[in-house]
Scaffold this active site. Structure first.
Site, PDB file in Angstrom:
ATOM      1  N   ASP A 188      -0.070   5.131   1.120  1.00 20.59           N
ATOM      2  CA  ASP A 188      -0.421   5.993   2.240  1.00 20.59           C
ATOM      3  C   ASP A 188      -0.532   5.252   3.643  1.00 20.59           C
ATOM      4  O   ASP A 188      -1.274   4.403   3.704  1.00 20.59           O
ATOM      5  CB  ASP A 188      -1.988   6.626   1.952  1.00 20.59           C
ATOM      6  CG  ASP A 188      -1.862   7.657   1.044  1.00 20.59           C
ATOM      7  OD1 ASP A 188      -0.816   8.450   0.879  1.00 20.59           O
ATOM      8  OD2 ASP A 188      -2.797   7.863   0.102  1.00 20.59           O
ATOM      9  N   ASP A 237       0.833  -1.157   0.019  1.00 20.58           N
ATOM     10  CA  ASP A 237      -0.161   0.048  -0.186  1.00 20.58           C
ATOM     11  C   ASP A 237       0.968   1.063  -0.011  1.00 20.58           C
ATOM     12  O   ASP A 237       2.215   1.186   0.290  1.00 20.58           O
ATOM     13  CB  ASP A 237      -0.776   0.049   1.262  1.00 20.58           C
ATOM     14  CG  ASP A 237      -1.745   1.334   1.490  1.00 20.58           C
ATOM     15  OD1 ASP A 237      -2.331   1.523   0.277  1.00 20.58           O
ATOM     16  OD2 ASP A 237      -1.760   1.780   2.551  1.00 20.58           O
ATOM     17  N   LYS A 248     -10.653  -1.387  -2.302  1.00 17.26           N
ATOM     18  CA  LYS A 248     -10.361  -2.339  -1.244  1.00 17.26           C
ATOM     19  C   LYS A 248     -11.706  -2.147  -0.180  1.00 17.26           C
ATOM     20  O   LYS A 248     -12.160  -0.930  -0.024  1.00 17.26           O
ATOM     21  CB  LYS A 248      -9.270  -1.833  -0.226  1.00 17.26           C
ATOM     22  CG  LYS A 248      -7.878  -1.840  -1.379  1.00 17.26           C
ATOM     23  CD  LYS A 248      -6.905  -1.196  -0.340  1.00 17.26           C
ATOM     24  CE  LYS A 248      -5.677  -1.103  -1.377  1.00 17.26           C
ATOM     25  NZ  LYS A 248      -4.386  -0.499  -0.627  1.00 17.26           N
ATOM     26  N   ASP A 263      -1.395  -1.004   6.022  1.00 14.88           N
ATOM     27  CA  ASP A 263      -1.574  -0.368   7.349  1.00 14.88           C
ATOM     28  C   ASP A 263      -2.873  -0.225   7.968  1.00 14.88           C
ATOM     29  O   ASP A 263      -3.188  -0.072   8.976  1.00 14.88           O
ATOM     30  CB  ASP A 263      -1.021   1.226   7.399  1.00 14.88           C
ATOM     31  CG  ASP A 263      -1.881   1.980   6.447  1.00 14.88           C
ATOM     32  OD1 ASP A 263      -2.502   3.079   6.988  1.00 14.88           O
ATOM     33  OD2 ASP A 263      -1.981   1.779   5.321  1.00 14.88           O
ATOM     34  N   THR A 309      -2.932   0.885  -4.496  1.00 19.16           N
ATOM     35  CA  THR A 309      -3.305   1.883  -3.508  1.00 19.16           C
ATOM     36  C   THR A 309      -4.729   2.287  -3.745  1.00 19.16           C
ATOM     37  O   THR A 309      -5.259   1.940  -5.231  1.00 19.16           O
ATOM     38  CB  THR A 309      -2.441   3.182  -3.901  1.00 19.16           C
ATOM     39  OG1 THR A 309      -3.124   4.553  -3.208  1.00 19.16           O
ATOM     40  CG2 THR A 309      -2.378   3.602  -5.023  1.00 19.16           C
ATOM     41  N   SER A 310      -5.561   2.993  -3.047  1.00 18.16           N
ATOM     42  CA  SER A 310      -6.859   3.500  -3.102  1.00 18.16           C
ATOM     43  C   SER A 310      -6.999   4.706  -3.695  1.00 18.16           C
ATOM     44  O   SER A 310      -7.837   5.426  -4.055  1.00 18.16           O
ATOM     45  CB  SER A 310      -7.709   3.483  -1.817  1.00 18.16           C
ATOM     46  OG  SER A 310      -7.892   2.162  -1.204  1.00 18.16           O
TER      47      SER A 310
END
Length: 199
Positions: A9, A7, A131, A156, A99-100
């Site tokens: 962020d 991921d 996600k 995270d 990543t989102s």
């Protein structure tokens, strides 16, 4: 052979202050409760979060407003401890980022933090569902030419950890944005400095 799917962020970069400032500013501009938004936004695509608070026809415009706020606030984005060293130790064909966030913003945050943009970068634009749906991690594995069982997901946030698990990958949590208690059920490390990759 092991492949690594990270991921961005909260895992590779600390963008939390910038993210929270953007959401708080956007919420204030739209007379919405920033605390309620921040409770559900972490680890999710911005458009998915926005859809919880604005009507469907307003999501795209709201996203552009939020993106403008985030792109203007890159100065505080830094690499999390161990990220630069870890990525430098990995061959480029053995890791990806999932990543989102959107491609433009995530590339800018990686650059601001002094981290490389990977050859395989799966972003919000690449999947129909964000996600905790596993689509992003499955796509990253496919683009690396890897079986998901050969991949280790490092995340995270609970939404991302669930996505990695549902993709059939081994999953490691880093307690950089959530407490270890919030990450229960996963292998948890304090941060990336504790992740040692055999050479």
């Amino acid at each position: 052979m092991t492949y690594w799917l990270f991921d961005i962020d909260g895992t590779l970069v600390d963008s939390t202050p910038a993210v929270e400032r953007a959401w708080r500013t956007w919420a204030a501009e739209n007379d919405l409760d920033a605390a309620a938004i921040l409770q559900v936004s972490h680890g999710r695509r911005a458009k998915d979060t926005l859809a919880d608070f604005v009507t469907p026809e307003c999501v795209d415009a709201a996203y552009q407003g939020l993106l403008s706020l985030e792109m203007a606030d890159l100065d505080s984005v830094v690499a999390l401890p161990g990220a630069a060293e870890l990525l430098a130790s990995l061959p480029r064909d053995r890791w990806a980022a999932v990543t989102s966030g959107g491609r433009e913003l995530m590339s800018a945050r990686l650059a601001a933090a002094g981290l490389p943009v990977p050859d395989v970068l799966v972003t919000a634009e690449d999947v129909d569902v964000g996600k905790p749906d596993p689509a992003g991690y499955l796509l990253a594995a496919r683009r690396l030419g890897a079986d998901p069982a050969e991949c280790i997901v490092v995340e995270d946030a609970p939404a991302g950890l669930e996505a990695g698990r549902r993709a059939g990958c081994r999953v490691i949590a880093v307690a950089t944005s959530h407490s270890p208690g919030q990450l229960a059920g996963y292998e948890v490390l304090p941060d990336l400095t504790c992740l040692h990759i055999p050479t």
